[in-house]
Structure formats: structure tokens, C-alpha cells
Design an enzyme around this catalytic site. Structure first.
Site, PDB file in Angstrom:
ATOM      1  N   ASN A  21      -3.209   1.207  -8.819  1.00  0.00           N
ATOM      2  CA  ASN A  21      -3.253   1.122 -10.286  1.00  0.00           C
ATOM      3  C   ASN A  21      -1.863   0.882 -10.831  1.00  0.00           C
ATOM      4  O   ASN A  21      -1.219  -0.059 -10.340  1.00  0.00           O
ATOM      5  CB  ASN A  21      -4.113   2.218 -10.951  1.00  0.00           C
ATOM      6  CG  ASN A  21      -3.752   3.648 -10.740  1.00  0.00           C
ATOM      7  OD1 ASN A  21      -3.885   4.155  -9.657  1.00  0.00           O
ATOM      8  ND2 ASN A  21      -3.353   4.334 -11.767  1.00  0.00           N
ATOM      9  N   ASP A  22      -1.404   1.613 -11.822  1.00  0.00           N
ATOM     10  CA  ASP A  22      -0.228   1.211 -12.601  1.00  0.00           C
ATOM     11  C   ASP A  22       1.000   0.767 -11.794  1.00  0.00           C
ATOM     12  O   ASP A  22       1.382   1.445 -10.829  1.00  0.00           O
ATOM     13  CB  ASP A  22       0.279   2.381 -13.453  1.00  0.00           C
ATOM     14  CG  ASP A  22      -0.810   3.182 -14.110  1.00  0.00           C
ATOM     15  OD1 ASP A  22      -1.974   2.782 -14.029  1.00  0.00           O
ATOM     16  OD2 ASP A  22      -0.471   4.203 -14.714  1.00  0.00           O
TER      17      ASP A  22
HETATM   18  C1  FRU Z   1      -2.846   5.030 -16.298  1.00  0.00           C
HETATM   19  C2  FRU Z   1      -2.766   6.413 -15.681  1.00  0.00           C
HETATM   20  C3  FRU Z   1      -1.495   7.131 -16.063  1.00  0.00           C
HETATM   21  C4  FRU Z   1      -1.321   8.118 -14.934  1.00  0.00           C
HETATM   22  C5  FRU Z   1      -1.789   7.305 -13.753  1.00  0.00           C
HETATM   23  C6  FRU Z   1      -2.467   8.117 -12.684  1.00  0.00           C
HETATM   24  O1  FRU Z   1      -3.691   4.182 -15.610  1.00  0.00           O
HETATM   25  O2  FRU Z   1      -3.905   7.166 -16.029  1.00  0.00           O
HETATM   26  O3  FRU Z   1      -1.510   7.747 -17.334  1.00  0.00           O
HETATM   27  O4  FRU Z   1       0.008   8.552 -14.801  1.00  0.00           O
HETATM   28  O5  FRU Z   1      -2.701   6.344 -14.264  1.00  0.00           O
HETATM   29  O6  FRU Z   1      -2.801   7.306 -11.591  1.00  0.00           O
END
Ligand code: FRU
Length: 473
Positions: free
Chosen positions: A18-19
Site C-alpha cells: 500500500n502507501d
Molecule cells: C493509508 C493508511 C495509513 C496507514 C497505513 C497502514 O492507506 O491507512 O493511514 O499509516 O495505510 O498501512
């Protein structure tokens, strides 16, 4: 089964991405970290994966940088954050979490120091350096530190939300990254406001940067009462005076269905941004695929002459262009006419002339009979750019839908599109102003064509296409 893994975009070999986090340019190398679950293509205890590049086109995997160890303030996850240069030492400032039971997390701000290559990271013994807001006000989440250097101090904003109000930022300052002084809420927005864009209950992943003589803030709209908790990223252009952010305009950062949690890299006055592009597949199909999500291509931000946000592909991506094809200028008609550009990994640059009510359409990943096609259309009468993936795939596991963005044309009445296609990700940049990201999953081997059409009086004024590849390919 067709392989839908993008060739040039950052993807995990297996597991979940993810991010983007901790984006850094150091000693000529670009470093990208990202939220990573090595054990399955589902979100799970986040690690920080690490990839590097010399040119922003070819990426090399590095060892996982940070992993949750089951103990300490980041026992159950290394959530999002950034990397700063603390007198020469790369320092990750991240959200460490401890689990409090199913879907309940205790967030902390944690620090880790990297070696020069950023391969080896050591947690700061002072962890956690911050754990909650000082006031008793009920908050919805507290995470994703974004840190920058001021004259002789560090400043940090955290993503949060105020119960009953909406998304908010919390501001802190510190001399040493370890002791933080709370400086209030530079910005919050009413969750009931809908125009020009709804910004929800809580903000994730705040990113703030000076841009021209203004500032740009990007946050990702989180709301567990909406159809999907993770909605979309928004941008605010305005002025940050050190304590308060005065917004001049709100807008979507990306108007497509599949971009979230963009992160900035500020380098020599430039602001680049990468986003997370999740899979647009059923859970089962994603699990069968074995890996999930990619990052978008890097985008460069600026301010347009009318004060709006400029978003273009990072110029470095032009080094991936191969086999240049000129698209001849021609009047368009309702009939779909193939362009002399084919492939699953390509860029098309095109300029269209439209009358006040003209409509044009560019199709990519198209089968010769049009059974599968992803189509980008502009309707000058409605000032709407749309990305239609209802026919992108005959595979029932892939999401469809038509996604729209408002885009009034400049006085010259021209639409300039740059479309970057990489296997299962399409990124459309229109007039340097609107970007739309969508994941698509064509299945037919011949879904590689491109075509244009338009209402009477419209014209393809100029265009070019390239195959995109890395290195010596
Ligand atoms: C955004 C999020 C962030 C968090 C991360 C956890 O996609 O929810 O706020 O830090 O992903 O994976």
C-alpha cells in the site's frame, strides 16, 4: 491466465503493497519505501519494503527496511511515515502501532536511523516519541507523520480527525525529533461540506510542500461511514504561515478510482508525488494473483497560471520512451480509427481541437473488434473528461464503471492528453491539470490496439506515441 503485472511500475513480487513512504533522493539514488505485507496479498502487519533507482524508470529491490517485531511501540506494524536527513543521518519518522484487539490500534510516532545506503535501520531508544494529542478532544485516528526542516527546528503534521467536525491536521515542532511541542490545528474541514470536494471524517498521510509562492497540502480522505473507508486523495492549494493553513482552493488530487495515499518527495525545489494504486479486482481474484497493488508513476507538481495545481508525469519518465511514432493530424469522425501504436506498455501524447460542443475519444488496450477497450473521452459541452472501463475486460472479476472529472478547457479550446499505459494501470494526464488513475485487466492477447474518434468538426491536431521500456529493452 493473463499476467497483469505492470512492467515499469513498482509492484511487490508477492504479498501486498500500500502507501509509498519515506521517498528520498540521496547521493544520486532515488529511494522508495512502501507499506508491505510479505505474507499475503491482503493488508496485514505492515513492513517497509525498499526499492531504489538511478533514473526513476528501473527499480531494484532492496532488503525489507523495517519489520514489526512483536514487541515495543511498533510491535504490530510499521505504518506510514517519511524519511528526513538529520545532519547526514537518514531518519525514518513513522507510525508504529500496537494492536488493541480486532481492528483497534494504538498509534505512536517512532524513529529509526538508517545507514548511508538506507538498508539497515536501527530504532531510536527514545521510541515512542509521541503517542497522542495533548487535549482531551475526541479524535478519529492519529497517524502518518510528515516532517520537514525549518531554520533551526523540525516541524511535523499528523493526520487526524476531530469527532463530529471532520478531517484535521495536528502540528508539532521539535529541536531533536524526539521531544515534540504541540502547536495546534493548522487546518480542519467540516465533514458535511461537499463542494467542491468532500473531505470526510479523518485525513490520512498528510503531505505539505511549498510550491511557487504558495503551499500544497495533499491528504487522503478516510471515512468508515462511507461506501469504502479509503476514498481518494485531495489537494488544498493555499498559504501556510507556520501555524495556520489558509486554503484558496480544494480539489481532488487524482480523479480516477484507483489512487490513494500519495506521498511527496521534495528535491531541489521540485515536488514529486507517487500514489498507491490498489487492485480493482474481487478479493478472490486478487488472492489468486498472489501479489497486490502497484505505485503510480512519479508525478511532478507545480502551479498553473490560474493558480490551480499542475500535475504532469515526472520528466525523467521520458527516458523510457522507445520507437517514436508520429500520429498524423487528421479530422475525426464517429468511426473508431486505429492509431499506428500498439502495445500494453506505451505512452500516447495527443492534442485535440474541439468546438464548444465537440466530443473526442481515445481508446487503449483495445481488441480489434472493440470487445475489450479502455476509453478516455472528453465532452466539451459538459466540460467532462471521462475514463470508461466498463468494457476494459471481459473478466467478471474486474471492476468496471465510468469515472468523470470536470475539466474546463483553456481559451484555446484544446485538449492535451498524455496517457501512460502499463499492462493493468492507465494514468491519464489532461491539460497538465487533471490526472485519472485506473486499473484495468484486459484478457485477450489482441487487446493491444489504440484508436481515436470524434464528433463532426473535431480534429487530432498532433500526436506521438512510444513503447515504454526500461534499460536496454
Ligand atoms: C493509508 C493508511 C495509513 C496507514 C497505513 C497502514 O492507506 O491507512 O493511514 O499509516 O495505510 O498501512
Amino acid at each position: 491466465m493473463t499476467d497483469h503485472r505492470p512492467i515499469l511500475h513498482i509492484t511487490p513480487q508477492r504479498g501486498w503493497l500500500n502507501d509509498p513512504n519515506g521517498l528520498t533522493h540521496r547521493d544520486g539514488t532515488w529511494h522508495v519505501f512502501y507499506q508491505y505485507n510479505p505474507s499475503s496479498p491482503d493488508w496485514g502487519p505492515p513492513h517497509w519494503a525498499h526499492v531504489t533507482s538511478g533514473d526513476l524508470v528501473s527499480w531494484e529491490s532492496q532488503p525489507v527496511a523495517l519489520s514489526p517485531l512483536g514487541a515495543g511501540s511498533d510491535a504490530d506494524g510499521i505504518w506510514s511515515g517519511c524519511v528526513v536527513d538529520d545532519q547526514g543521518t537518514p531518519t525514518a519518522v513513522y507510525t508504529g502501532v500496537r494492536s488493541l484487539g480486532p481492528d483497534r490500534w494504538e498509534p505512536h510516532v517512532c524513529l529509526a536511523r538508517g545507514d548511508a545506503s538506507m538498508e539497515t535501520w536501527t530504532r531510536d531508544p527514545a521510541n515512542p516519541v509521541l503517542s497522542s494529542l495533548p487535549h482531551g478532544g475526541a479524535t478519529v485516528g492519529f497517524r502518518d507523520p510528515w516532517v520537514w526542516r525549518e531554520r533551526d527546528e523540525w516541524a511535523m503534521v499528523m493526520g487526524t480527525g476531530i469527532e463530529g467536525v471532520g478531517g484535521a491536521l495536528a502540528l508539532y515542532r521539535s529541536k531533536d525529533l524526539r521531544t515534540w511541542r504541540y502547536e495546534g490545528v493548522p487546518l480542519q474541514r467540516d465533514e458535511r461540506e461537499r463542494e467542491p470536494v468532500w473531505t470526510g471524517r479523518m485525513w490520512e498521510c498528510p503531505q505539505l510542500a511549498p510550491l511557487g509562492d504558495q503551499h500544497v497540502l495533499v491528504v487522503s480522505v478516510w471515512d468508515d461511514r462511507s461506501a469504502r473507508t479509503l476514498n481518494y486523495p485531495v489537494a488544498a492549494i493555499g498559504r501556510f504561515d507556520g501555524l495556520r493553513f489558509e486554503v484558496e482552493r480544494w480539489r481532488r488530487f487524482d480523479h480516477g478510482p484507483d489512487c490513494y495515499a500519495p506521498a511527496f518527495l521534495i528535491d531541489a525545489g521540485r515536488v514529486l508525488a507517487w500514489g498507491w494504486s490498489w487492485e480493482a479486482l474481487s478479493d478472490q481474484a486478487r488472492r489468486e494473483q498472489g501479489w497486490a497493488s502497484c505505485l503510480t508513476f512519479p508525478r511532478e507538481l507545480g502551479i498553473l497560471p490560474d493558480g490551480d495545481l499542475m500535475i504532469t508525469p515526472a520528466p525523467e519518465l521520458e527516458s523510457a520512451r522507445r520507437d517514436h511514432v508520429v500520429l498524423a493530424s487528421k479530422p475525426l469522425s464517429a468511426e473508431q480509427r486505429p492509431l499506428p501504436a500498439t502495445g500494453r506498455c506505451l505512452e500516447i501524447e495527443s492534442e485535440f481541437a474541439l468546438g464548444p460542443a465537440g466530443q473526442v475519444r481515445l481508446e487503449v488496450l483495445r481488441s480489434p473488434d472493440g470487445e475489450e477497450t479502455t476509453s478516455i473521452a472528453y465532452d466539451a459541452g459538459r466540460s467532462i473528461l471521462s475514463l470508461d472501463r466498463t468494457q476494459a475486460s471481459v473478466w467478471g472479476e474486474a471492476s468496471g464503471g465510468v469515472h468523470e472529472a470536470r475539466l474546463p478547457l483553456d481559451p484555446d479550446g484544446r485538449l492535451r492528453l498524455r496517457v501512460l499505459v502499463d499492462t493493468s494501470i492507465v494514468e491519464v494526464f489532461a491539460n497538465d491539470r487533471v490526472v485519472m488513475t485506473a486499473r484495468v485487466y484486459p484478457t485477450r492477447p489482441d487487446s493491444v490496439g489504440t484508436a481515436v474518434s470524434g464528433s463532426p468538426g473535431t480534429r487530432l491536431v498532433a500526436g506521438a506515441a512510444w513503447r515504454l521500456a526500461a534499460g536496454s529493452d
